[in-house]
Design an enzyme around this catalytic site. Structure first.
Site, mmCIF file in Angstrom:
data_model
loop_
_atom_site.group_PDB
_atom_site.id
_atom_site.type_symbol
_atom_site.label_atom_id
_atom_site.label_comp_id
_atom_site.label_asym_id
_atom_site.label_seq_id
_atom_site.Cartn_x
_atom_site.Cartn_y
_atom_site.Cartn_z
ATOM 1 N NE ARG A 64 -26.369 -64.975 7.220
ATOM 2 C CZ ARG A 64 -25.274 -64.458 7.787
ATOM 3 N NH1 ARG A 64 -24.103 -64.644 7.244
ATOM 4 N NH2 ARG A 64 -25.357 -63.790 8.898
ATOM 5 N NE ARG A 90 -20.691 -69.327 9.760
ATOM 6 C CZ ARG A 90 -20.139 -69.719 8.633
ATOM 7 N NH1 ARG A 90 -20.103 -68.920 7.596
ATOM 8 N NH2 ARG A 90 -19.616 -70.918 8.519
ATOM 9 C CB ILE A 91 -21.365 -60.830 9.266
ATOM 10 C CG1 ILE A 91 -19.906 -60.576 8.880
ATOM 11 C CG2 ILE A 91 -22.137 -59.530 9.398
ATOM 12 C CD1 ILE A 91 -19.081 -59.934 9.953
ATOM 13 C CG HIS A 108 -10.950 -57.395 15.306
ATOM 14 N ND1 HIS A 108 -11.241 -58.406 14.409
ATOM 15 C CD2 HIS A 108 -10.022 -56.617 14.702
ATOM 16 C CE1 HIS A 108 -10.514 -58.238 13.311
ATOM 17 N NE2 HIS A 108 -9.767 -57.149 13.466
ATOM 18 C CB ALA A 141 -25.454 -54.902 10.631
ATOM 19 C CG ASP A 144 -14.199 -57.469 12.978
ATOM 20 O OD1 ASP A 144 -14.779 -58.105 13.864
ATOM 21 O OD2 ASP A 144 -13.465 -58.019 12.133
HETATM 22 C C1 GAR Z 1 -9.414 -63.940 18.859
HETATM 23 O O1 GAR Z 1 -8.142 -63.358 18.708
HETATM 24 C C2 GAR Z 1 -10.504 -63.020 18.329
HETATM 25 O O2 GAR Z 1 -10.227 -61.674 18.534
HETATM 26 C C3 GAR Z 1 -10.502 -63.345 16.867
HETATM 27 O O3 GAR Z 1 -10.407 -64.729 16.834
HETATM 28 C C4 GAR Z 1 -9.585 -65.162 17.924
HETATM 29 C C5 GAR Z 1 -10.271 -66.302 18.622
HETATM 30 O O4 GAR Z 1 -9.422 -66.949 19.503
HETATM 31 N N1 GAR Z 1 -11.685 -62.817 16.233
HETATM 32 C C6 GAR Z 1 -11.683 -62.241 15.021
HETATM 33 O O5 GAR Z 1 -10.706 -62.214 14.299
HETATM 34 C C7 GAR Z 1 -13.011 -61.638 14.619
HETATM 35 N N2 GAR Z 1 -12.864 -60.808 13.462
HETATM 36 P P1 GAR Z 1 -9.965 -68.014 20.551
HETATM 37 O O6 GAR Z 1 -10.984 -68.893 19.813
HETATM 38 O O7 GAR Z 1 -8.751 -68.803 20.954
HETATM 39 O O8 GAR Z 1 -10.569 -67.264 21.696
#
Ligand code: GAR
Length: 187
Positions: A64, A90-91, A108, A141, A144
């Protein structure tokens, strides 16, 4: 202002940023778009738009820490003012957060601190909340977590599925992300 955008999937929010830059309403330069896996539509659509792209494939690294170092090196090479996690699932390592302290922006699909993680929309429906939404924040880190920049509420309809609700959230999310990036670019 130069940004590097990180994606793991479709990149529909990224497309909204690309479009806003192209029509002159968002005064920034997308230095590159990177992904943690090959064959994402996010990278494909970025290449189609003439943007530089890179992949640091998580599965190519046995350790990692080696992936962490490779991602940091790849992103830092573009000397971005901000790094935007737009559906990057990914974190990142503390070393990445330190390198881009206060300059790593995440979006998010929930009203943080509620429903963090990979299934923010599904978890909100399962809980039964009547209002959810989207959050743009400076990522730390954690999962979300980090200082919230802006949020938009979205009403959950009785007939909503994860897909229909996520689509409505993404409409709000695109607008919010463009507004936040525009504010940062004009600051
Ligand atoms: C978005 O809704 C973003 O907020 C979410 O993934 C989607 C990507 O959509 N991210 C998370 O859930 C992060 N925890 P996209 O690839 O169509 O822009």
């Amino acid at each position: 202002m130069r940004i590097v955008v990180l994606v793991s999937g479709t990149g529909s929010n990224l497309q909204a940023v690309i479009d806003a830059v192209a029509d002159g309403s968002l005064p920034l330069e997308i230095a590159a778009v990177g992904a943690d896996r090959p064959d994402t539509f996010g990278v494909e659509r970025s290449a189609a738009a003439g943007l530089e792209t890179f992949v640091v494939n998580f599965k190519d690294y046995a350790a990692r820490a080696d992936w962490d170092a490779a991602l940091l090196e790849a992103v830092a090479a573009y000397k971005p003012d901000y790094v935007v996690s737009s559906g990057f699932m990914r974190i990142v390592a503390p070393s990445f957060i330190n390198a881009f302290e206060g300059r790593y922006v995440n979006t998010h699909p929930a009203l943080l601190p509620s429903f963090p993680g990979a299934h923010g929309v599904r978890d909100a429906i399962a809980y039964g909340v009547k209002v959810t939404g989207c959050t743009v924040h400076f990522a730390d880190a954690g999962v979300d977590t980090g200082p919230i920049i802006a949020q938009t509420p979205v009403t959950v309809l009785p007939e909503d599925t994860e897909e229909t609700l996520h689509e409505r959230i993404k409409v709000a999310e695109r607008e919010l992300l463009i507004q936040v990036l525009g504010d940062l670019a004009r600051a």
